[in-house]
Write an enzyme that holds these catalytic residues in place. Structure first.
Site, PDB file in Angstrom:
ATOM      1  N   THR A   1       0.838  -1.194   0.000  1.00 25.24           N
ATOM      2  CA  THR A   1       0.000   0.000   0.000  1.00 25.24           C
ATOM      3  C   THR A   1       0.874   1.245   0.000  1.00 25.24           C
ATOM      4  O   THR A   1       1.907   1.277   0.665  1.00 25.24           O
ATOM      5  CB  THR A   1      -0.912   0.004   1.239  1.00 25.24           C
ATOM      6  OG1 THR A   1      -1.796  -1.129   1.170  1.00 25.24           O
ATOM      7  CG2 THR A   1      -1.736   1.281   1.330  1.00 25.24           C
ATOM      8  N   GLY A   2       0.438   2.265  -0.742  1.00 21.97           N
ATOM      9  CA  GLY A   2       1.162   3.529  -0.754  1.00 21.97           C
ATOM     10  C   GLY A   2       1.563   3.949  -2.156  1.00 21.97           C
ATOM     11  O   GLY A   2       1.293   3.256  -3.141  1.00 21.97           O
ATOM     12  N   SER A   3       2.242   5.080  -2.242  1.00 23.18           N
ATOM     13  CA  SER A   3       2.549   5.660  -3.550  1.00 23.18           C
ATOM     14  C   SER A   3       3.502   4.797  -4.363  1.00 23.18           C
ATOM     15  O   SER A   3       3.335   4.655  -5.587  1.00 23.18           O
ATOM     16  CB  SER A   3       3.133   7.064  -3.372  1.00 23.18           C
ATOM     17  OG  SER A   3       4.303   7.033  -2.572  1.00 23.18           O
ATOM     18  N   THR A   4       4.499   4.189  -3.710  1.00 25.46           N
ATOM     19  CA  THR A   4       5.441   3.342  -4.451  1.00 25.46           C
ATOM     20  C   THR A   4       4.769   2.037  -4.860  1.00 25.46           C
ATOM     21  O   THR A   4       4.970   1.545  -5.975  1.00 25.46           O
ATOM     22  CB  THR A   4       6.700   3.069  -3.611  1.00 25.46           C
ATOM     23  OG1 THR A   4       7.181   4.300  -3.057  1.00 25.46           O
ATOM     24  CG2 THR A   4       7.810   2.473  -4.469  1.00 25.46           C
TER      25      THR A   4
ATOM     26  N   ASP B   1       8.723   3.278   4.731  1.00 22.32           N
ATOM     27  CA  ASP B   1       9.004   4.642   5.167  1.00 22.32           C
ATOM     28  C   ASP B   1      10.470   4.795   5.551  1.00 22.32           C
ATOM     29  O   ASP B   1      11.052   5.863   5.373  1.00 22.32           O
ATOM     30  CB  ASP B   1       8.091   5.004   6.341  1.00 22.32           C
ATOM     31  CG  ASP B   1       6.622   4.947   5.938  1.00 22.32           C
ATOM     32  OD1 ASP B   1       6.262   5.646   4.976  1.00 22.32           O
ATOM     33  OD2 ASP B   1       5.859   4.191   6.550  1.00 22.32           O
TER      34      ASP B   1
ATOM     35  N   GLY C   1       0.907   4.924   5.751  1.00 27.87           N
ATOM     36  CA  GLY C   1      -0.418   4.901   5.133  1.00 27.87           C
ATOM     37  C   GLY C   1      -1.466   4.166   5.945  1.00 27.87           C
ATOM     38  O   GLY C   1      -2.580   3.926   5.462  1.00 27.87           O
TER      39      GLY C   1
ATOM     40  N   GLU D   1      -0.453  -5.320   5.907  1.00 23.65           N
ATOM     41  CA  GLU D   1       0.843  -5.464   5.231  1.00 23.65           C
ATOM     42  C   GLU D   1       1.694  -6.518   5.930  1.00 23.65           C
ATOM     43  O   GLU D   1       2.315  -7.368   5.281  1.00 23.65           O
ATOM     44  CB  GLU D   1       1.579  -4.121   5.217  1.00 23.65           C
ATOM     45  CG  GLU D   1       0.953  -3.089   4.297  1.00 23.65           C
ATOM     46  CD  GLU D   1       1.565  -1.706   4.422  1.00 23.65           C
ATOM     47  OE1 GLU D   1       1.364  -0.892   3.515  1.00 23.65           O
ATOM     48  OE2 GLU D   1       2.239  -1.429   5.436  1.00 23.65           O
TER      49      GLU D   1
END
EC number: 5.3.1.6
Length: 223
Positions: A32-35, A88, A101, A107
């Site tokens: 999950t997240g932008s990457t 992160d 996130g 995760e």
């Protein structure tokens, strides 16, 4: 290269790494997240090469489905070869801080099931000691004050993340000012606090491979 370009480069590198090992029965765990979103977009170009995915959040499930990639419940999946997710922070041993996130629990569950955990990140995420990024802790709501007091005893400065509920209906406490010299020990200590669901240290089960986006290209680190 911009940070977005670095994310896209490591996402493509992750696809290139796993693609030769996928077949029409393969299911891929996705973070999950932008990457992770960059990874989904790159993976979608090859959606005929594998069966589907397990998502670590509702947001990820929606993005996968938007690309026409089937999404499976983890409980129905017996074999998960790869889990790909961002971070992160990472140290050189591939211990991670995740959860910015607020998807850390799911995760961590998907990472625990996967045979190979591939972390994708830009170079700014590699640090000598974890803890500059505040450590997220998922907490049962009624235990918020109790957990915060216990986190102070461990040397942290806990801050309630206002307005955020996890996909599991819980709250997040971010712990500032921790110098995390023994990530495995601290992960265990925090998880032992009554009311904690889990925390964002991925040290008992670190990443197996870190694909790091740098201005000189993607570097591969292994635990």
């Amino acid at each position: 290269m911009t940070q977005d370009q670095l994310k896209q480069a490591v996402a493509q590198a992750a696809v290139d790494l796993i693609l030769p090992k996928l077949d029409d029965k393969s299911i891929v765990g996705v973070g999950t997240g932008s990457t992770a979103n960059c990874f989904i977009d790159a993976l979608a170009q090859h959606k005929g090469a594998f069966d589907g995915a397990v998502a670590s959040s509702e947001a990820t499930a929606a993005r996968l489905k938007g690309h026409g990639i089937p999404v499976y419940e983890l409980n129905t999946v017996s074999d998960l070869e790869f889990y790909v997710d961002g971070a992160d922070e990472s140290d050189e041993h591939l211990n991670l801080i995740k959860g910015g996130g607020a998807a850390l629990t799911r995760e961590k569950i998907v990472a625990a099931v996967a045979k190979t955990f591939i972390c994708i990140a830009d170079a700014s995420k590699l640090v000598p000691v974890l803890g500059a990024f505040p450590l997220p802790v998922e907490v049962i709501p009624m235990a918020r004050s109790h957990v915060a007091r216990e986190l102070v005893k461990l040397g942290g400065d806990p801050v309630y993340r206002e307005g955020v509920l996890t996909d599991n209906g819980n709250i997040i406490i971010d712990v500032f000012n921790l110098q995390i010299t023994n990530p495995v020990e601290l992960e265990t200590q925090i998880n032992a606090i009554v009311g904690v669901v889990t925390n964002g240290l991925f040290a008992a089960r670190p990443a197996d491979v870190l694909l790091l986006g740098t201005s000189e290209g993607v570097k591969t680190l292994k635990a």
